[in-house]
Design a protein around this motif. Sequence first.
Motif, PDB file in Angstrom:
ATOM      1  N   TYR A  42      51.359  52.885  46.730  1.00 53.12           N
ATOM      2  CA  TYR A  42      50.875  52.409  45.432  1.00 53.12           C
ATOM      3  C   TYR A  42      49.625  52.434  45.545  1.00 53.12           C
ATOM      4  CZ  TYR A  42      55.838  51.148  45.168  1.00 53.12           C
ATOM      5  OH  TYR A  42      57.141  51.212  45.554  1.00 53.12           O
ATOM      6  N   LEU A  43      48.873  52.620  46.529  1.00 58.45           N
ATOM      7  CA  LEU A  43      47.217  52.634  46.633  1.00 58.45           C
ATOM      8  C   LEU A  43      46.871  54.258  46.259  1.00 58.45           C
ATOM      9  CD1 LEU A  43      46.772  50.665  50.000  1.00 58.45           C
ATOM     10  CD2 LEU A  43      46.551  49.938  47.786  1.00 58.45           C
ATOM     11  N   PRO A  44      45.580  54.521  46.091  1.00 58.11           N
ATOM     12  CA  PRO A  44      45.021  55.980  45.436  1.00 58.11           C
ATOM     13  C   PRO A  44      45.517  56.951  46.525  1.00 58.11           C
ATOM     14  CG  PRO A  44      43.774  54.244  45.067  1.00 58.11           C
ATOM     15  CD  PRO A  44      44.465  53.494  45.995  1.00 58.11           C
TER      16      PRO A  44
ATOM     17  N   GLN B  97      44.367  59.232  48.542  1.00 55.17           N
ATOM     18  CA  GLN B  97      43.224  59.598  49.237  1.00 55.17           C
ATOM     19  C   GLN B  97      43.174  59.155  50.627  1.00 55.17           C
ATOM     20  OE1 GLN B  97      40.735  57.402  46.163  1.00 55.17           O
ATOM     21  NE2 GLN B  97      39.379  57.174  47.959  1.00 55.17           N
TER      22      GLN B  97
ATOM     23  N   PHE C 258      41.677  49.032  48.132  1.00 54.31           N
ATOM     24  CA  PHE C 258      42.112  49.272  46.515  1.00 54.31           C
ATOM     25  C   PHE C 258      43.268  48.268  46.274  1.00 54.31           C
ATOM     26  CE2 PHE C 258      40.930  53.511  47.989  1.00 54.31           C
ATOM     27  CZ  PHE C 258      39.660  53.680  47.321  1.00 54.31           C
ATOM     28  N   GLN C 259      43.264  48.019  44.850  1.00 57.98           N
ATOM     29  CA  GLN C 259      44.875  47.617  44.410  1.00 57.98           C
ATOM     30  C   GLN C 259      45.561  48.673  43.963  1.00 57.98           C
ATOM     31  OE1 GLN C 259      45.055  43.870  42.277  1.00 57.98           O
ATOM     32  NE2 GLN C 259      42.613  43.471  42.256  1.00 57.98           N
ATOM     33  N   SER C 260      46.818  48.361  43.702  1.00 58.22           N
ATOM     34  CA  SER C 260      47.838  49.755  43.367  1.00 58.22           C
ATOM     35  C   SER C 260      47.120  50.317  41.986  1.00 58.22           C
ATOM     36  CB  SER C 260      48.967  48.845  42.777  1.00 58.22           C
ATOM     37  OG  SER C 260      49.937  49.854  42.380  1.00 58.22           O
ATOM     38  N   THR C 261      47.631  51.493  42.052  1.00 56.43           N
ATOM     39  CA  THR C 261      47.280  52.448  40.831  1.00 56.43           C
ATOM     40  C   THR C 261      48.264  52.390  39.789  1.00 56.43           C
ATOM     41  OG1 THR C 261      48.291  54.282  42.003  1.00 56.43           O
ATOM     42  CG2 THR C 261      45.936  54.022  42.312  1.00 56.43           C
ATOM     43  N   SER C 262      49.524  51.451  39.875  1.00 50.19           N
ATOM     44  CA  SER C 262      50.466  51.492  38.976  1.00 50.19           C
ATOM     45  C   SER C 262      50.936  50.051  38.707  1.00 50.19           C
ATOM     46  CB  SER C 262      51.717  52.455  39.207  1.00 50.19           C
ATOM     47  OG  SER C 262      52.344  51.681  40.276  1.00 50.19           O
ATOM     48  N   ASN C 263      51.589  50.009  37.663  1.00 53.68           N
ATOM     49  CA  ASN C 263      51.985  48.660  36.970  1.00 53.68           C
ATOM     50  C   ASN C 263      53.217  47.994  38.270  1.00 53.68           C
ATOM     51  OD1 ASN C 263      50.412  48.529  34.981  1.00 53.68           O
ATOM     52  ND2 ASN C 263      51.757  49.275  33.513  1.00 53.68           N
TER      53      ASN C 263
ATOM     54  N   HIS D 158      51.470  46.996  41.361  1.00 51.40           N
ATOM     55  CA  HIS D 158      51.130  45.784  41.349  1.00 51.40           C
ATOM     56  C   HIS D 158      52.207  44.566  41.728  1.00 51.40           C
ATOM     57  CE1 HIS D 158      46.773  46.277  40.421  1.00 51.40           C
ATOM     58  NE2 HIS D 158      47.277  46.856  39.452  1.00 51.40           N
TER      59      HIS D 158
ATOM     60  N   GLY E 110      46.231  42.322  37.802  1.00 53.89           N
ATOM     61  CA  GLY E 110      46.151  42.619  39.146  1.00 53.89           C
ATOM     62  C   GLY E 110      46.943  41.479  40.078  1.00 53.89           C
TER      63      GLY E 110
END
Length: 251
Positions: free
Chosen positions: A56-58, A60, A93-98, A101, A168
């Motif tokens: 769920y992290l970006p 990259q 990072f935080q998650s890229t999706s609901n 999260h 978040g």
Amino acid sequence: MIDDISIRYCDTFDKALTDPILIGGLPGIGQVGKLVAEYMIHMLGAEKVGEIHAIYLPPQVIIEENGVARLPRNEIYLYKAANRHLVFLVGDFQSTSNEGHYLMTDAYLDIAVELGVKRIYTLGGFGVGHLVYTPRVFGATNRVELKAEIMDAGVTFDRDEPGGGILGAAGLLLGMGSMRGIDAICLMGETSGYVVDPMSAASVLTALSKLIAVPVDPTQLNDRAAEMEKVVQRLLENAQSQHDEELSYIG
């Protein structure tokens, strides 16, 4: 194959902790929470005890200073104070999706339960859209009984702020923590939201240090805040100068 969420502790990590509290400082508005948590880790000499990887992290990699690439991750650090352990949750990072999260917050709470955490402090910024030279610290809790204690540390509760709620992990740890029977408090430093804000972080650090009774020397953070204030002031002066030139040209 990578797991959806994987939590790996160091082999030497002893999970038998004394009255632990969890301090969450993940990236967010003005990077306020991240600044506070990472500064405390540095000043206290906290030890890294675990890593969290998740899909769920970006998508990259992070390039380290030595040119080596690694997956993004969140990290767990531990510090033994006089009468309790501090567990820090920080990361890239935080998650890229609901969905991410919620799932990652659930994993953070699994860690809290496993380590015997009874109270969580989440740290973040409260963006107001303009420069703030004396940042207030806004608070939210998941139990009304906690408010008086927090206000005694100089934290402000305002029914209209933050008006849009807390996004978040900083917010979800309160709501989902309540379902697990864990007290949770969010401290939000007032910030423009435009730049990394050590001034706001210094205000949050002061309040948090009072609440957990663990003094942390704020000097280096205050120095960074002073430097950032100079940078912002120069930006404002340049913007005003450009504005005046444009008006002169139009006239």
